[in-house]
Design an enzyme around this catalytic site. Structure first.
Site, PDB file in Angstrom:
ATOM      1  N   CYS B  94       0.813  -1.217   0.000  1.00  0.00           N
ATOM      2  CA  CYS B  94       0.000   0.000   0.000  1.00  0.00           C
ATOM      3  C   CYS B  94       0.853   1.277   0.000  1.00  0.00           C
ATOM      4  CB  CYS B  94      -0.950  -0.053   1.196  1.00  0.00           C
ATOM      5  SG  CYS B  94      -2.477   0.842   0.900  1.00  0.00           S
ATOM      6  N   ARG B 128     -12.269   6.138  -2.617  1.00  0.00           N
ATOM      7  CA  ARG B 128     -11.317   5.060  -2.386  1.00  0.00           C
ATOM      8  C   ARG B 128     -11.729   3.796  -3.127  1.00  0.00           C
ATOM      9  NH1 ARG B 128      -8.014   6.583   1.545  1.00  0.00           N
ATOM     10  NH2 ARG B 128      -7.176   4.506   1.880  1.00  0.00           N
ATOM     11  N   HIS B 195      -3.765  -6.018   1.121  1.00  0.00           N
ATOM     12  CA  HIS B 195      -3.505  -6.389   2.506  1.00  0.00           C
ATOM     13  C   HIS B 195      -4.459  -7.525   2.827  1.00  0.00           C
ATOM     14  CE1 HIS B 195      -6.546  -3.133   3.199  1.00  0.00           C
ATOM     15  NE2 HIS B 195      -6.999  -4.013   4.048  1.00  0.00           N
TER      16      HIS B 195
END
Ligand SMILES: [Zn+2]
Lengths: 464, 243
Positions: B94, B128, B195
């Site tokens: 990330c 997002r 993740h």
């Protein structure tokens, strides 16, 4: 009839409350939402009927339990109150609570209103109501907030309360509320814990870093009471915990809580340090409202933890504890409580990833699952269930729990059956939000069946 | 038995979404393969000795934290690139992945320099890209599926078209939601938005790093672990995504 629209809104709200009860819905935001459409000023109008005070209760963890405890205390003292006790904590849910208690003209008076409110909604609440006291239990980041949204929320709350006739009750052990007095100029009362034998001096890898509310420097902790709550100081500007007005001391958890608040001894059937904080907050608030100690003590002693916030069942002679676990702090706390519970036990974890649970389940890796010494706490097996049974199983495997004693069973009824089997003395049923009510129903049915079975056995017992 | 030295960069600043689970996973698997390992935390101001590192890991962080990290990492940039060229296993998730590129432009238009190890940039947007993700990649010659969870405002675009992504997106967004690329792969370095954390549910990716580490020490890992739970968790996410 003075205000027809108001009456119409109240009646519509009451009908909807009645209907949703018939349908067995717990959620109570819809009636308020519709009533607000019919008469937008409804909350302003109804909240003006509070004779004494409106108290707003917010914070990340513990606001439902704390406000329910306080409701019990105020009722013990004989006050009438409006309270959104089911935890529907947006404006619509609060409006529903007022409608439920109101007469159809919107003129019935009450002593207090206890309003549990979502942190981000506090500014909106202050536009429509005039609370005199605002309690903030704590601020924890959860998995949904990793990008500074919480800092933003705190600022919004500070701006909203500023220049109002409000007093604040804050947690002295939470560094994020240390600057409220300075930022808002309001009278701020602080509660916090003295040293306890449950404190921890270790910094755990997973503990998030806390920064000084005054200068932004990384804080140093002397000790942690619970999660990021503890005794801290700033190496740069030398600020430390605000001075306490209410102090919790002589805390014992065996596992039921006993503690003193400024010398007043209290006993509670609740467990865990997080509940000790809830008690301390509720008792501090009761003191500020002038409740007699005897009433406070009685209410705390009789307050039972409610659905999912640690509920105990007895099934096949085993003690079965149901706990809602939704973030690393809650999981840490639950695992830590196993240490105080002697005897062999099973662990069960149902993890779902629906919107209400949080779609991202990576937070399970932020909890200190590996700190549990599995042999010492005598866990026989871990049953993993729910939509993300695989992830939770891996979490325990990589924490060092033996693979062969990790069981996966996706179906909740069968999984719970597995978890309450065998010769263990207790089972700990952990679940995320959307699995909670199903698990609770299954356990209640099993509890009833088990009770009926025991009755039968007793009836057949030969006289001796 | 060999000893492996794993390094986590800036654990106090760059550690989001259970990132530390990646190191827990590597440590446990090394133990199960019969080896020993240690984790060293590197904080701003600490020195970094690439001679004695077997793997470097850095997780995600917010913009404020990325800036602090960049100040410190800038002085280590050249030795880091040299180590990467020599095949040092590196995993960047990330925010750490974004730092490897040339720059990051926030949605307000503020530009932040990256380390510039690779020629790509990241454009931050308010909206997002969030959700479970499935990608395909080739590891040690075998085509593998990789699952995880992504949650990033940044859209990453390769400037140098010769750059290799970590994998191709089957379900989800990846680097930018447009070109079906996810992450970056260069020698034994992986940068990725996944993740979850990444490694526990994708044991083949964990083993890619472990094999690379062993090879650099001059031996091969032959033992085969029981990955039934890992594969179950992997398939559970895959089924969810494929419906
Ligand atoms: Zn400071």
């Amino acid at each position: 009839m003075k205000n027809l629209r108001l009456t119409l809104a109240i009646i519509a709200g009451k009908v909807l409350i009645y209907m949703s009860r018939l349908l067995g819905h717990q959620g109570t935001s819809l009636p308020g939402q519709i009533a607000r459409k019919i008469y937008p000023r409804i909350l302003r109008t109804l909240s003006a009927n509070i004779r004494r005070e409106i108290v707003a209760i917010t914070g990340t963890n513990g606001k439902t339990t704390t406000s329910n405890m306080l409701a019990e205390i105020l009722q013990q003292q004989g006050y009438s109150l409006v309270h959104n006790r089911l935890g529907a904590n947006m404006l619509s849910g609060i409006t529903t609570a007022f409608i439920e208690k109101s007469d159809i003209y919107g003129s019935r008076k009450f002593d207090y209103a206890l309003l549990e409110i979502d942190e981000a909604t506090v500014p909106l609440l202050l536009r429509e109501t005039r609370p005199r006291l605002v309690l903030i239990t704590n601020f924890f980041r959860d998995q949904l907030d990793r990008y500074g949204e919480m800092d933003h929320t705190i600022k919004l709350i500070q701006e909203a309360v500023k220049d109002q006739e409000i007093e604040m009750l804050l947690n002295a052990d939470d560094p994020l509320t240390a600057n409220f007095q300075a930022e808002t100029g309001l009278k701020c009362w602080y509660y916090g814990f003295d040293d306890s034998s449950y404190d921890n001096c270790r910094v755990m890898d997973s503990r998030e870093v806390r920064y000084c509310a005054f200068c932004g420097h990384q804080l140093e902790y002397e000790k942690y009471h619970y999660a990021q709550l503890g005794q801290y100081s700033c190496p740069q500007c030398h600020s430390r915990n605000p001075e306490r007005d209410f102090t919790g001391h002589e805390l014992e958890m065996s596992p039921d809580i006993e503690l003193k608040v400024d010398g007043m001894a209290l006993k509670s059937p609740c467990q865990g340090f997080h509940n000790a904080y809830n008690i301390l907050a509720a008792v501090s608030l009761a003191r500020l409202l002038g409740v007699e100690d005897e009433n406070t003590k009685k209410a705390i002693a009789s307050f039972k933890p409610q659905a999912g916030r640690m509920e105990v069942f007895f099934i096949n002679g085993k003690r079965v504890v149901l706990v809602l676990v939704k973030n690393p702090a809650a999981l840490n706390q639950t695992l830590a409580s196993l240490i105080y519970d002697p005897g062999r036990k099973n662990l069960f974890f149902a993890l779902n990833d629906n919107a209400a649970d949080g779609r991202d389940i990576s937070w399970i890796w932020d909890a200190d699952v590996e700190l549990l010494e599995y042999e010492n706490v005598m866990i026989e097996q871990i049953v993993c269930s729910g939509q993300r049974s695989g992830d939770i199983a891996l979490r325990f495997k990589y924490a060092g729990f033996p693979r062969e004693r990790i069981k996966i069973e996706t179906e909740l009824p069968r999984a719970i059956e597995l978890a309450v089997q065998g010769s263990v003395e207790s089972s700990n049923i952990l679940c995320s939000y959307t699995a909670l009510f199903t698990c609770q129903r299954i356990l209640m049915e099993m509890g009833k069946r088990s009770e009926a079975g025991e009755e039968k056995e007793k009836a057949y017992q030969p006289q001796s | 038995m060999a000893h492996f030295h794993l390094v986590q960069l800036y654990p106090n600043l760059m550690n989001l979404y259970g990132d530390r689970g990646n190191l827990l996973c590597l440590q446990k698997r090394l133990e199960w393969y019969g080896h020993d390992s240690s984790i060293e935390n590197i904080n701003p101001g600490d020195s970094l000795d690439f001679e004695h590192i077997d793997l470097l890991f850095m997780g995600g962080g917010s913009e404020r934290e990325q800036e602090l990290v960049l100040q410190d990492l800038a002085s280590k940039r050249d030795s880091l690139m040299k180590a990467v060229e020599e095949g040092l296993p590196v995993l960047c998730i990330c925010g750490a992945y974004q730092l490897l590129g040339e720059y990051y432009r926030s949605h307000e238009g503020k530009e932040m320099q990256g380390l510039g190890l690779f020629s790509f940039f990241t454009q931050g947007l308010k909206e997002r890209l969030t959700g479970n993700i499935l990608i395909h990649t080739t590891l040690n010659g075998v085509e593998e599926s990789v699952v995880g969870f992504e949650n990033h405002g940044g859209r990453t675009y390769f400037i140098d078209k010769r750059l290799q992504p970590f994998g191709s997106v089957i379900k989800g967004f990846g680097n930018n939601g447009e070109d079906k690329k996810e992450g970056i792969r260069y020698k034994n370095l992986l940068g990725s938005y996944l993740h979850g954390p990444l490694l526990p549910k994708n044991p083949q990716v964990a083993d890619f790093f472990i094999k690379a580490m062993a090879e650099r020490k001059g031996f091969r890992i032959e033992r085969i672990l029981d990955d039934s739970l890992e594969n179950y968790a992997h398939e559970q996410v895959k089924r969810k995504l494929m419906g």
